[in-house]
Write an enzyme that holds these catalytic residues in place. Structure first.
Site, PDB file in Angstrom:
ATOM      1  N   ASP A 214       0.772  -1.126   0.059  1.00 39.71           N
ATOM      2  CA  ASP A 214      -0.093  -0.237  -0.055  1.00 39.71           C
ATOM      3  C   ASP A 214       0.906   1.235   0.089  1.00 39.71           C
ATOM      4  OD1 ASP A 214      -2.910   0.821   0.411  1.00 39.71           O
ATOM      5  OD2 ASP A 214      -1.751   2.078   2.166  1.00 39.71           O
ATOM      6  N   GLU A 263      14.496 -15.575   0.566  1.00 43.04           N
ATOM      7  CA  GLU A 263      14.913 -16.550   1.581  1.00 43.04           C
ATOM      8  C   GLU A 263      14.039 -17.773   1.041  1.00 43.04           C
ATOM      9  OE1 GLU A 263      14.037 -15.050   5.437  1.00 43.04           O
ATOM     10  OE2 GLU A 263      15.939 -13.451   5.341  1.00 43.04           O
TER      11      GLU A 263
HETATM   12  C1  NOJ Z   1      -4.530   2.982  -0.838  1.00 41.87           C
HETATM   13  C2  NOJ Z   1      -5.584   2.115  -0.750  1.00 41.87           C
HETATM   14  O1  NOJ Z   1      -6.091   1.272  -1.964  1.00 41.87           O
HETATM   15  C3  NOJ Z   1      -6.828   2.729  -0.107  1.00 41.87           C
HETATM   16  O2  NOJ Z   1      -7.849   1.938  -0.120  1.00 41.87           O
HETATM   17  C4  NOJ Z   1      -6.624   3.489   0.984  1.00 41.87           C
HETATM   18  O3  NOJ Z   1      -7.705   4.239   1.619  1.00 41.87           O
HETATM   19  C5  NOJ Z   1      -5.053   4.396   1.046  1.00 41.87           C
HETATM   20  N1  NOJ Z   1      -3.958   3.523   0.423  1.00 41.87           N
HETATM   21  C6  NOJ Z   1      -4.474   4.530   2.700  1.00 41.87           C
HETATM   22  O4  NOJ Z   1      -4.011   3.067   3.029  1.00 41.87           O
END
Ligand code: NOJ
Length: 557
Positions: A214, A263
């Site tokens: 993310d 790993e």
């Molecule tokens: C990207 C994610 O896809 C989204 O759903 C989220 O709100 C933001 N990152 C923050 O984590």
């Protein structure tokens, strides 16, 4: 003919399975609810393992299923090495891995390293320990400005609206790039680095095959004081030295992660969610010394337009050839208006994906949208995408041609983006997260025994899996057939364009002779002799109808 062709299916090397995989994104709280509490869960995924196998995907990517107060749909993680008790247990997770692996489906999980939940024990300890404590060092705490520190340390805005700083009881402020409940980690801190390595090993040891990272471009920050203003930040180039985004030093983290991935046998894989300025900057995340792959959102933010598609495809294939990774294609995910809806709305020039935002904000007026056109174009774009070299990321429900739900009452909405605005401009992402319809009848259309956590419209009945599975012309049948044939089509990662004499018709051939033709226009396109070798997609008296794609098998069969 297709059975003969299928005997030539590609054999995938276990170390590079991801290069041309079809990966299906599951948003677990909205996929299938096995325990009847209205929220999808891990046993729900297990109960649909046969469905996933029949669909023909190579892997699933699970959005966060970790303990979370759901301030941001699970992207506010309170415990990185556990399952939300409402979604199941670690044993359920192990059963899910086994059920999917048995069916040849690999598993990718979401890792959220930029921020935790404010309920994460480390953040709670930081609040309790007070200013100047070692516990606060794992996050980003600062004194305020103004006479008594009553002003935030800078005027930066959070992605979901309001200030990016929140004041705590003793008067200090902490940074949160997203919701208030999502404090940013301090990636200069060795505990943070070590803990994520532990998390990667924890899930890898349980058999997870890869990770989706993310906001991978936001982890490292240069917070040397004085902090720049928002206007100053906006004027800074994204050249690897920007204080907040896509810094070169973030790759030191991913090099360490790569050593952990390697790993394992086969090595674990990563795909970065990195909203960066150019394909060149994106390639750094996709390097073999880093995460391995990065999302390419260029088609997701494009109109249904031949010229745009051709440029995007050519640029990204050139970039992946240069970087050694394979590219990724995405038309929908849990953050944007579903593409079957988007493509039915008038394009807003220069404002990609925003037509969906405007439509939802207006309450989803029916006279703005041509749903048939949306679905027709969505099917055409998906078939084109599935014919491209690289991997395809599909979002749950798109295989049903599911529509965005615009008219969710405010008191049933969950997305902070809806309530707090910010970059998302008051647009809620709940409409693409409404639970799937599995059956045309029954409570919550077969999603579970109870009413679903987000309301499903009556129109979902016609998209239900049981309805579409019985209809050879349904979108589900099209996806199943495409994903089956895709195993033959996806061999070498190249394509060659063939000129069609029409600016609104794209055609390319893969090295094994397979041809994909998309008519973005409204006039039929004459396929000539190729019409007899069509194995997928519509044909009408030897012509490719408006807004459609066909796959054509190699000649000489
Ligand atoms: C990207 C994610 O896809 C989204 O759903 C989220 O709100 C933001 N990152 C923050 O984590």
């Amino acid at each position: 003919m297709t059975d003969v062709l299928l005997s030539e299916s590609r054999r995938t090397d276990p170390a590079t399975w991801w290069r041309q995989a079809a990966v299906y994104q599951i948003y677990p709280r909205s996929f299938a609810d096995a325990n009847g509490d209205g929220l999808g869960d891990i046993p729900g995924v297990v109960s649909r393992a046969d469905y996933l196998a029949e669909l023909g995907i190579d892997a699933v990517w699970l959005s966060p299923f970790y303990p979370s107060a759901l301030a941001d749909g699970g992207y506010d993680v309170a415990d990185y090495r556990n399952v939300d008790p409402r979604l199941g247990t670690l044993e359920d997770f192990d059963r899910m891995i086994a059920a999917l692996h048995e069916r040849g489906i690999r598993v990718i999980v979401d890792i959220v390293p930029n921020h935790s939940s404010n309920l994460h024990p480390w953040f709670q300890e930081a609040l309790a320990a007070g200013r100047g404590s070692a516990e606060r060092e794992r996050y980003i705490f600062r004194e305020g400005t103004g006479e008594n520190g009553e002003q935030p340390p800078s005027d930066w805005g959070a992605a979901f609206g309001g200030s990016a700083w929140e004041r705590v009881e003793d008067g200090q402020w902490y940074l949160h790039s997203f919701a208030t409940e999502q404090p940013d980690f301090n990636w200069d801190h060795p505990d943070v680095r070590a803990d994520f390595l532990r998390t990667l090993r924890f899930w890898s040891d349980r058999g997870v095959d890869g990770f989706r990272i993310d906001v991978a471009h936001m982890l490292t920050k240069d917070l040397t004081e004085p902090l720049p203003s928002r206007a100053e930040l906006e004027g800074l180039p994204h050249d690897g030295n920007h204080p907040l985004s896509d810094r070169d030093d973030v790759h030191e983290i991913y090099a360490e992660w790569r050593r952990v991935f390697n790993e394992y046998d086969p090595p674990r894989t990563g795909v970065a969610e990195a909203w960066v300025s150019t394909p060149e900057r994106r390639a750094r995340y996709a390097s073999a010394e880093g995460l391995g792959q990065a999302f390419n959102f260029d088609l997701l933010v494009a109109d249904f337009d031949a010229a745009q598609f051709r440029t995007i495809i050519a640029d990204n294939l050139a970039q992946s050839a240069a970087s050694g990774s394979s590219t990724t294609w995405v038309l929908s995910n849990h953050d944007v208006t579903r593409h079957a809806t988007r493509y039915g709305l008038p394009a807003l020039e220069g404002r990609p994906v925003k037509q969906g935002v405007e439509w939802i904000k207006a309450g989803g007026p029916e006279d703005w949208i041509d749903r048939e056109q949306g679905l027709r174009r969505a099917r055409a774009a998906t078939l084109l995408l599935l014919g491209l070299p690289g991997s395809a990321y599909l979002y749950q429900g798109e295989e049903l041609g599911l529509q965005e739900v615009a008219d969710i009452p405010a008191d049933r909405r969950q997305d902070p983006a809806f309530f707090r605005g910010g970059e998302f401009d008051g647009f809620g992402r709940d409409g693409c997260r409404v639970p799937l319809p599995w059956t045309a009848a029954g409570p919550s259309f077969g999603f579970g025994e109870a009413e679903a956590h987000l309301p499903q419209p009556a129109s979902f009945a016609k998209y239900a899996v049981d309805v579409e599975a019985a209809d050879p012309d349904s979108t589900l049948s099209l996806y199943r057939e495409a994903l089956r044939l895709r195993r033959v089509l996806q061999t070498d990662e190249q394509l060659e364009w063939t000129e069609t004499g029409r600016a609104d018709v794209l055609s390319f051939v893969r090295p094994n002779g397979w041809r994909v033709v998309t008519n973005f226009g409204t006039a039929p396109f004459d396929l000539g002799a190729d019409a007899s070798r069509i194995v997928l997609g519509p044909v009408d008296a030897g012509s490719l109808p408006a807004e459609s794609t066909v796959w054509i098998a190699p000649a000489g069969r």
